[in-house]
Design a protein around this motif. Sequence first.
Motif, PDB file in Angstrom:
ATOM      1  N   LEU A 141       0.879  -1.116  -0.044  1.00  0.00           N
ATOM      2  CA  LEU A 141      -0.012   0.157  -0.170  1.00  0.00           C
ATOM      3  C   LEU A 141       0.874   1.291  -0.060  1.00  0.00           C
ATOM      4  O   LEU A 141       1.759   1.229   0.594  1.00  0.00           O
ATOM      5  N   LEU A 142       0.309   2.081  -0.767  1.00  0.00           N
ATOM      6  CA  LEU A 142       1.161   3.585  -0.838  1.00  0.00           C
ATOM      7  C   LEU A 142      -0.019   4.453  -0.275  1.00  0.00           C
ATOM      8  O   LEU A 142      -1.101   4.552  -0.792  1.00  0.00           O
ATOM      9  N   ASN A 143       0.288   5.462   0.912  1.00  0.00           N
ATOM     10  CA  ASN A 143      -0.501   6.304   1.001  1.00  0.00           C
ATOM     11  C   ASN A 143       0.181   7.876   1.241  1.00  0.00           C
ATOM     12  O   ASN A 143       1.265   7.832   1.381  1.00  0.00           O
ATOM     13  N   PHE A 166      -4.793   9.804   0.836  1.00  0.00           N
ATOM     14  CA  PHE A 166      -4.931   9.166  -0.364  1.00  0.00           C
ATOM     15  C   PHE A 166      -4.216   7.861  -0.049  1.00  0.00           C
ATOM     16  O   PHE A 166      -3.472   7.577   0.426  1.00  0.00           O
ATOM     17  N   PHE A 167      -4.896   6.734  -0.904  1.00  0.00           N
ATOM     18  CA  PHE A 167      -4.451   5.513  -0.730  1.00  0.00           C
ATOM     19  C   PHE A 167      -4.419   4.825  -2.173  1.00  0.00           C
ATOM     20  O   PHE A 167      -5.382   4.994  -3.238  1.00  0.00           O
ATOM     21  N   GLU A 175      -7.200   2.923  -6.267  1.00  0.00           N
ATOM     22  CA  GLU A 175      -6.924   4.128  -5.657  1.00  0.00           C
ATOM     23  C   GLU A 175      -8.079   4.511  -5.112  1.00  0.00           C
ATOM     24  O   GLU A 175      -9.205   4.211  -5.284  1.00  0.00           O
ATOM     25  N   TYR A 176      -7.923   5.247  -3.917  1.00  0.00           N
ATOM     26  CA  TYR A 176      -8.875   5.979  -3.007  1.00  0.00           C
ATOM     27  C   TYR A 176      -8.697   7.054  -2.297  1.00  0.00           C
ATOM     28  O   TYR A 176      -7.533   7.194  -1.720  1.00  0.00           O
ATOM     29  N   TYR A 211      -3.033   2.111   7.559  1.00  0.00           N
ATOM     30  CA  TYR A 211      -2.801   0.883   6.682  1.00  0.00           C
ATOM     31  C   TYR A 211      -3.832  -0.145   6.493  1.00  0.00           C
ATOM     32  O   TYR A 211      -4.184  -0.410   5.476  1.00  0.00           O
ATOM     33  N   VAL A 212      -4.402  -0.278   7.608  1.00  0.00           N
ATOM     34  CA  VAL A 212      -5.786  -1.139   7.649  1.00  0.00           C
ATOM     35  C   VAL A 212      -6.900  -0.363   6.999  1.00  0.00           C
ATOM     36  O   VAL A 212      -7.402  -0.980   6.077  1.00  0.00           O
ATOM     37  N   SER A 213      -7.168   0.863   7.128  1.00  0.00           N
ATOM     38  CA  SER A 213      -8.039   1.333   6.262  1.00  0.00           C
ATOM     39  C   SER A 213      -7.719   1.488   5.025  1.00  0.00           C
ATOM     40  O   SER A 213      -8.626   1.338   4.128  1.00  0.00           O
ATOM     41  N   GLY A 214      -6.457   1.791   4.468  1.00  0.00           N
ATOM     42  CA  GLY A 214      -6.054   1.733   3.116  1.00  0.00           C
ATOM     43  C   GLY A 214      -6.471   0.524   2.413  1.00  0.00           C
ATOM     44  O   GLY A 214      -6.937   0.580   1.255  1.00  0.00           O
TER      45      GLY A 214
END
Length: 221
Positions: A141-143, A166-167, A175-176, A211-214
């Motif tokens: 994951l990138l945020n 941003f995720f 993406e989100y 991290y979990v949310s992403g």
Amino acid sequence: MGNLQNSYRYERKYKLNVSEYEILVHDMLSEGMKVHHPTRFINNIYFDSLNFDAYFENVEGESERNKYRLRWYGDRFNTIRPIFEVKMKKDQVNKKLSLKIPEIEFRSFNDVENVSNHILNYMEGEESTLFFEMMNKIPTLLNGYKRDYFLSKDGETRLTIDRNLFFYNCRNNQEYNQSEIMVVEVKYASNVTPKINFDKFKLVLGKNSKYVSGIDYTKLK
């Protein structure tokens, strides 16, 4: 050898609606808190096993767990000078190992694998223990987010506000953008009682792992 935080500290996280931002900042300044650092953008790449062990350890509330991430500041796509971090959680407290990584070009999401290989190559020669820990991990994951920094009147407690979340999921390219929520973190040493007006700031403790949310935001349905 990387830089190891000598002692554990609390890192309490709270989730608020971004519409409360101006009120929160006003209340903090009126309570004697001050701006600790200029606002800046933070970017992270998180690493996990193929089975997402770190994700599930967090969801299941494992009392001892590690989180692995690469962090840099400023523009997301740039020549980056990152810091590799291992966040070590034990019960309710954390400490962190930090390792500066030589600069590398990061111009698009397609460069994530190159950055991962760059880290491994550097660790193989400089940090063999971390190298073996990272051999079975992949970028997941990138945020990124905009962070404001505040310091309590007594200088013992830091408070940060993260907005414009941003995720990007490195596995499925989803993406989100989360613009309605902000994450507030309160950080203080394990031997300190924070002089923070939690009730006035409307801070209700909860689990708020980015991290979990992403991963949840970007996983394929």
